[in-house]
Design a protein around this motif. Structure first.
Motif, PDB file in Angstrom:
ATOM      1  N   MET A  50       0.836  -1.207   0.000  1.00 36.97           N
ATOM      2  CA  MET A  50       0.000   0.000   0.000  1.00 36.97           C
ATOM      3  C   MET A  50       0.867   1.252   0.000  1.00 36.97           C
ATOM      4  O   MET A  50       1.868   1.332   0.697  1.00 36.97           O
ATOM      5  CB  MET A  50      -0.905   0.016   1.245  1.00 36.97           C
ATOM      6  N   GLY A  51       0.468   2.254  -0.805  1.00 36.10           N
ATOM      7  CA  GLY A  51       1.244   3.480  -0.889  1.00 36.10           C
ATOM      8  C   GLY A  51       0.586   4.652  -0.202  1.00 36.10           C
ATOM      9  O   GLY A  51       0.829   5.802  -0.568  1.00 36.10           O
ATOM     10  N   ASN A  52      -0.275   4.389   0.790  1.00 34.10           N
ATOM     11  CA  ASN A  52      -0.894   5.503   1.509  1.00 34.10           C
ATOM     12  C   ASN A  52       0.143   6.196   2.397  1.00 34.10           C
ATOM     13  O   ASN A  52       1.072   5.568   2.915  1.00 34.10           O
ATOM     14  CB  ASN A  52      -2.081   5.015   2.346  1.00 34.10           C
ATOM     15  N   VAL A  53      -0.022   7.500   2.552  1.00 35.91           N
ATOM     16  CA  VAL A  53       0.938   8.313   3.306  1.00 35.91           C
ATOM     17  C   VAL A  53       0.176   9.145   4.328  1.00 35.91           C
ATOM     18  O   VAL A  53      -0.918   9.650   4.041  1.00 35.91           O
ATOM     19  CB  VAL A  53       1.734   9.246   2.367  1.00 35.91           C
ATOM     20  N   ASP A  70      -3.850   5.815  -1.259  1.00 35.41           N
ATOM     21  CA  ASP A  70      -3.125   4.927  -2.161  1.00 35.41           C
ATOM     22  C   ASP A  70      -3.496   5.237  -3.608  1.00 35.41           C
ATOM     23  O   ASP A  70      -4.672   5.272  -3.966  1.00 35.41           O
ATOM     24  CB  ASP A  70      -3.481   3.476  -1.826  1.00 35.41           C
ATOM     25  N   GLY A  71      -2.501   5.518  -4.458  1.00 30.32           N
ATOM     26  CA  GLY A  71      -2.734   5.817  -5.864  1.00 30.32           C
ATOM     27  C   GLY A  71      -3.054   7.263  -6.164  1.00 30.32           C
ATOM     28  O   GLY A  71      -3.271   7.636  -7.322  1.00 30.32           O
ATOM     29  N   GLU A  72      -3.065   8.118  -5.149  1.00 29.78           N
ATOM     30  CA  GLU A  72      -3.401   9.534  -5.332  1.00 29.78           C
ATOM     31  C   GLU A  72      -2.161  10.339  -5.688  1.00 29.78           C
ATOM     32  O   GLU A  72      -1.054  10.067  -5.224  1.00 29.78           O
ATOM     33  CB  GLU A  72      -4.017  10.079  -4.045  1.00 29.78           C
ATOM     34  N   LEU A  73      -2.346  11.358  -6.530  1.00 31.64           N
ATOM     35  CA  LEU A  73      -1.280  12.319  -6.816  1.00 31.64           C
ATOM     36  C   LEU A  73      -1.647  13.628  -6.141  1.00 31.64           C
ATOM     37  O   LEU A  73      -2.647  14.259  -6.477  1.00 31.64           O
ATOM     38  CB  LEU A  73      -1.102  12.533  -8.321  1.00 31.64           C
ATOM     39  N   ILE A  74      -0.842  14.010  -5.168  1.00 25.13           N
ATOM     40  CA  ILE A  74      -1.086  15.249  -4.441  1.00 25.13           C
ATOM     41  C   ILE A  74       0.045  16.224  -4.754  1.00 25.13           C
ATOM     42  O   ILE A  74       1.211  15.839  -4.818  1.00 25.13           O
ATOM     43  CB  ILE A  74      -1.219  14.987  -2.925  1.00 25.13           C
ATOM     44  N   VAL A  75      -0.307  17.471  -5.022  1.00 30.27           N
ATOM     45  CA  VAL A  75       0.672  18.489  -5.411  1.00 30.27           C
ATOM     46  C   VAL A  75       0.816  19.521  -4.306  1.00 30.27           C
ATOM     47  O   VAL A  75      -0.181  20.064  -3.821  1.00 30.27           O
ATOM     48  CB  VAL A  75       0.265  19.179  -6.730  1.00 30.27           C
ATOM     49  N   GLY A 127      -0.618   3.481 -11.318  1.00 32.31           N
ATOM     50  CA  GLY A 127      -1.358   3.518 -10.057  1.00 32.31           C
ATOM     51  C   GLY A 127      -0.520   3.774  -8.822  1.00 32.31           C
ATOM     52  O   GLY A 127      -0.917   3.419  -7.709  1.00 32.31           O
ATOM     53  N   VAL A 128       0.634   4.407  -8.978  1.00 35.76           N
ATOM     54  CA  VAL A 128       1.514   4.647  -7.836  1.00 35.76           C
ATOM     55  C   VAL A 128       1.106   5.936  -7.122  1.00 35.76           C
ATOM     56  O   VAL A 128       0.644   6.898  -7.745  1.00 35.76           O
ATOM     57  CB  VAL A 128       2.991   4.723  -8.286  1.00 35.76           C
ATOM     58  N   THR A 129       1.258   5.961  -5.815  1.00 37.72           N
ATOM     59  CA  THR A 129       1.018   7.169  -5.029  1.00 37.72           C
ATOM     60  C   THR A 129       2.129   8.163  -5.313  1.00 37.72           C
ATOM     61  O   THR A 129       3.296   7.784  -5.438  1.00 37.72           O
ATOM     62  CB  THR A 129       0.999   6.829  -3.526  1.00 37.72           C
ATOM     63  N   ALA A 130       1.785   9.444  -5.420  1.00 32.87           N
ATOM     64  CA  ALA A 130       2.796  10.434  -5.793  1.00 32.87           C
ATOM     65  C   ALA A 130       2.589  11.737  -5.038  1.00 32.87           C
ATOM     66  O   ALA A 130       1.464  12.176  -4.805  1.00 32.87           O
ATOM     67  CB  ALA A 130       2.774  10.690  -7.296  1.00 32.87           C
TER      68      ALA A 130
END
Length: 352
Positions: free
Chosen positions: A1-4, A29-34, A185-188
């Protein structure tokens, strides 16, 4: 899981400078946050704390349900893409992309499969034998992303990756990065000072100012309902017009002899900062008590649209109209729908 998860993350330097005030937010998970904001607002410092390149003064960072405060960058299951690419100039594209996997002791067959799959995804298959000096800026940036992709990290960290590219290539690359992130689908977590990048790429935006979060929301929420005058003026090209006015509490704001209806009454009386997006304005033929007088000074032709630069009540004001709009002669008048008027407190700058 890539949740932060960031919980009350703080950065104070030895000289006492508080670079990042207590900051908390989650990334799904899977979200792109800027992270976006002006220079010195703390966005890169925050990213570097998540990466482990900067010590955390207080709070905690969790990646994939694992607290990483005391872990080295190599142990955090992250991959970073920098603005300067950070490629090895003496290595081929293939070796640059394979380097991290080779250091991990990954089998040669697995390295080859992952590098070639990433190269195919990034349109780099024909360049695997070239050195970075033989590539364009956009191709080098793709190599940097390929090197990150092959590691299959839980979290991608982008630190202003497009700032060294020209405007046309920057536009192309931001579309490519966004499409690639969605495909794999990677978290970024993406840092930029460019609000256009933020608006076009993000699932959600974190607007930072002076080491504090001003607002977190989707691009639409940030743009249509800015939480402060700072967000209103920073997000948008051209930005929101902000003009001093008076609000009497009866549902109207008074400016330059006009009484503009602003919808439901607020529990506030007195001076306000009136915000209007340049595209939320209609040109009308004459003053009718609910229209603003606009003194036109300059017309900027942008093809399909025109930017009209002028003043409302001696304050700079920009109007965005279609290129077929009739401008007429002399003073113009502007009408704005109540839903498109924004009121901000003049002292705190917060939305009313």
């Amino acid at each position: 899981m890539g949740n932060v998860r960031l919980q009350e993350v703080t950065k104070t330097y030895p000289n006492g400078t508080l670079a990042v005030h207590p900051t908390s937010f989650d990334i799904a998970d899977g979200e792109l946050i800027v992270l976006v904001g002006p220079s010195g607002c703390g966005k890169s410092t925050l990213l570097r704390m998540v990466a482990g390149l900067e010590d955390i003064t207080g709070g905690s960072v969790t990646i994939g349900n694992r607290e990483v405060n005391d872990l080295d960058p190599a142990e955090r299951d992250i991959a970073m893409v920098f603005q300067n690419y950070a490629l090895y100039p003496h290595m081929t594209v293939y070796k640059n992309m394979a380097y991290g996997l080779k250091n991990r002791g990954t089998a040669k067959s697995e390295i080859d499969a992952k590098v070639r799959a990433a190269a195919e995804m990034l349109n780099l298959s024909d360049y695997l034998d070239r050195k970075p000096s033989q590539l364009s800026g956009g191709q080098r940036q793709r190599v940097a992303m390929g090197r990150a992709i092959v590691r299959e990290p839980a979290l991608f960290l982008f630190d202003e990756p497009l700032s060294n590219l020209d405007a046309k290539l920057r536009n192309q690359m931001r579309v490519e990065i966004r499409a690639l992130q969605r495909r794999i689908g990677v978290t970024a977590m993406y840092v930029t000072h460019d609000q256009v990048e933020a608006m076009t790429m993000a699932d959600r935006i974190v607007v930072l100012n002076g080491g504090r979060i001003e607002q977190i929301g989707t691009p639409g929420e940030i743009y249509r309902q800015p939480a402060s005058a700072f967000v209103a003026s920073f997000m948008g090209a051209p930005p929101m017009n902000l003009v001093p006015a008076d609000y009497s509490g009866n549902g109207s704001v008074h400016l330059a002899g006009a009484a503009l209806p602003v919808g439901p009454s607020r529990d506030y009386r007195g001076a306000v900062s009136l915000g209007v997006r340049p595209e939320d304005v209609d040109l009308v033929a004459a003053q009718d008590g609910a229209a603003l007088p606009f003194d036109l000074e300059l017309v900027e032709e942008l093809g399909a649209h025109r930017l009209l630069h002028g003043k409302v009540h001696s304050h700079p004001f920009v109007v965005n109209v279609h290129n077929t709009a009739e401008l007429g002669e002399g003073r113009l008048f502007l009408r704005v729908a109540p839903a498109n008027l924004h009121l901000f407190a003049p002292d705190s700058g917060r939305r009313l």
